[in-house]
Design a protein around this motif. Structure first.
Motif, PDB file in Angstrom:
ATOM      1  N   PHE A 206       4.146   6.993   2.980  1.00 14.18           N
ATOM      2  CA  PHE A 206       4.157   5.755   3.758  1.00 14.18           C
ATOM      3  C   PHE A 206       3.899   6.075   5.223  1.00 14.18           C
ATOM      4  N   VAL A 207       3.098   5.221   5.847  1.00 12.82           N
ATOM      5  CA  VAL A 207       2.776   5.353   7.270  1.00 12.82           C
ATOM      6  C   VAL A 207       3.030   4.013   7.945  1.00 12.82           C
ATOM      7  N   LEU A 208       3.109   4.045   9.254  1.00 16.48           N
ATOM      8  CA  LEU A 208       3.237   2.802  10.002  1.00 16.48           C
ATOM      9  C   LEU A 208       1.842   2.302  10.348  1.00 16.48           C
TER      10      LEU A 208
ATOM     11  N   ILE B  72      -7.005  -0.609  12.841  1.00 17.85           N
ATOM     12  CA  ILE B  72      -5.581  -0.304  12.766  1.00 17.85           C
ATOM     13  C   ILE B  72      -5.384   1.205  12.815  1.00 17.85           C
ATOM     14  N   ALA B  73      -4.202   1.588  13.290  1.00 17.62           N
ATOM     15  CA  ALA B  73      -3.803   2.989  13.307  1.00 17.62           C
ATOM     16  C   ALA B  73      -2.765   3.212  12.212  1.00 17.62           C
ATOM     17  N   ARG B  74      -2.851   4.366  11.546  1.00 13.54           N
ATOM     18  CA  ARG B  74      -1.872   4.739  10.526  1.00 13.54           C
ATOM     19  C   ARG B  74      -1.054   5.902  11.091  1.00 13.54           C
TER      20      ARG B  74
ATOM     21  N   LEU C 155       3.239   0.963   5.101  1.00 20.40           N
ATOM     22  CA  LEU C 155       2.362   0.866   3.946  1.00 20.40           C
ATOM     23  C   LEU C 155       2.112   2.243   3.350  1.00 20.40           C
ATOM     24  N   PRO C 156       1.918   2.317   2.028  1.00 16.24           N
ATOM     25  CA  PRO C 156       1.475   3.584   1.442  1.00 16.24           C
ATOM     26  C   PRO C 156       0.042   3.862   1.852  1.00 16.24           C
TER      27      PRO C 156
ATOM     28  N   SER D 267       7.370   8.408  -0.321  1.00 18.02           N
ATOM     29  CA  SER D 267       6.011   8.325  -0.826  1.00 18.02           C
ATOM     30  C   SER D 267       6.000   7.409  -2.040  1.00 18.02           C
ATOM     31  N   ARG D 268       4.896   6.735  -2.221  1.00 13.63           N
ATOM     32  CA  ARG D 268       4.690   5.929  -3.422  1.00 13.63           C
ATOM     33  C   ARG D 268       4.012   6.826  -4.450  1.00 13.63           C
TER      34      ARG D 268
END
Length: 287
Positions: A165-167, A249-251, A236-237, A260-261
């Protein structure tokens, strides 16, 4: 009695409309309607009625549908038995949305090339729905998020990939501290009714962050679009491409976020389509 007619009846009952059933079965709505009328004439009773915009089974229809599911499952088993020595026959698989677009295309192309006699039916859905369909025998296997509980011993789970998962944040915020973004900006939440959304909920609790919630959605690509429009941030994954086009968008990695998914294939251990399912798993792991 033609089992294709029963298949059409079940499809209409499951999806609520002849148009959607036709799309799933790759035939016309008129053909679906004709099959239903022929089945009702043969059985001498009404099986479906319209309730608003949806089609609902009558009491007799519900009873027929229950038995029809068993008959259709038996038909698939008979076909599998007849073709036990070769990888052929029908394989009914389910897949979550990001797997349909990011994992399956290449997998299906290789399966079609290597096993031309295999007919594959793909049912999209969320992990909970697809898990239940595997349990109920409606699907042979499904690409899902790993359940947050131990499945029964009758089921097997083969891990395909892990998605940390990241922002997700508007690209203009890429140089800002991720934890401050999570705590201070509006938060677009991954639906807690989904197993992936529950991972996010637990992680936020462990981080001690109570975000300013703005929306809660069950569609990851829609969440990414809302982030792109500057409506907030989201956890989000990092799913495989494609992502929606044109996103700015930036991750961002989040310190202390260790979730983690896990995406994998779940299937009944006793399945007579084991060889086909193992071929599916092998191709998915090759990507």
């Amino acid at each position: 009695m033609d089992t294709r007619f029963l298949e059409s009846l079940v499809a209409v009952a499951d999806h609520g409309s002849m148009a959607e059933a036709a799309r799933r079965l790759a035939i016309t709505p008129a053909a679906v309607a004709q099959r239903i009328r022929a089945l009702e004439a043969e059985l001498g009773t009404t099986l479906l009625v319209r309730a608003g915009r949806t089609m609902r089974p009558t009491e007799a229809g519900a009873a027929v549908i229950e038995r029809a599911r068993l008959l259709l499952a038996d038909e698939r088993e008979l076909k599998a038995l007849a073709l036990a020595d070769t990888p052929a026959g029908e394989l009914r698989i389910g897949a979550i949305a990001t797997a349909v677009t990011g994992i399956l295309p290449g997998v299906l192309a290789r399966l079609a090339a290597n096993y031309p006699q295999v007919e594959i039916y793909v049912q999209p859905g969320n992990s909970i729905e697809l898990y239940d369909r595997v349990i109920g025998g409606e699907l042979d296997a499904a690409l899902v998020v790993e359940p947050p509980f131990a499945p029964p011993k009758t089921l097997a789970f083969a891990l395909i990939r892990e998605e940390p998962f990241v922002l997700a944040a508007p690209r203009a915020w890429a140089d800002r501290d991720p934890l401050r973004l999570l705590a201070g900006e509006p938060f677009i939440r991954y639906d807690r009714n989904h197993w992936g959304g529950r991972l996010v909920d637990g992680a936020l609790r462990r981080l001690g962050i109570r975000p300013r919630e703005r929306f809660e959605l069950d569609a990851l690509d829609a969440i990414a679009v809302l982030v792109d429009r500057g409506l907030g941030v989201a956890l989000l994954p990092d799913w495989p491409p494609p992502w929606p086009e044109g996103l700015a968008i930036a991750r961002l990695p989040v310190p202390g976020l260790d979730i983690s998914r896990r995406i994998g294939v779940i299937w009944p251990r006793s399945s007579r389509r084991r060889r086909l399912i193992e071929a599916l798993i092998g191709e998915a792991r090759r990507r």
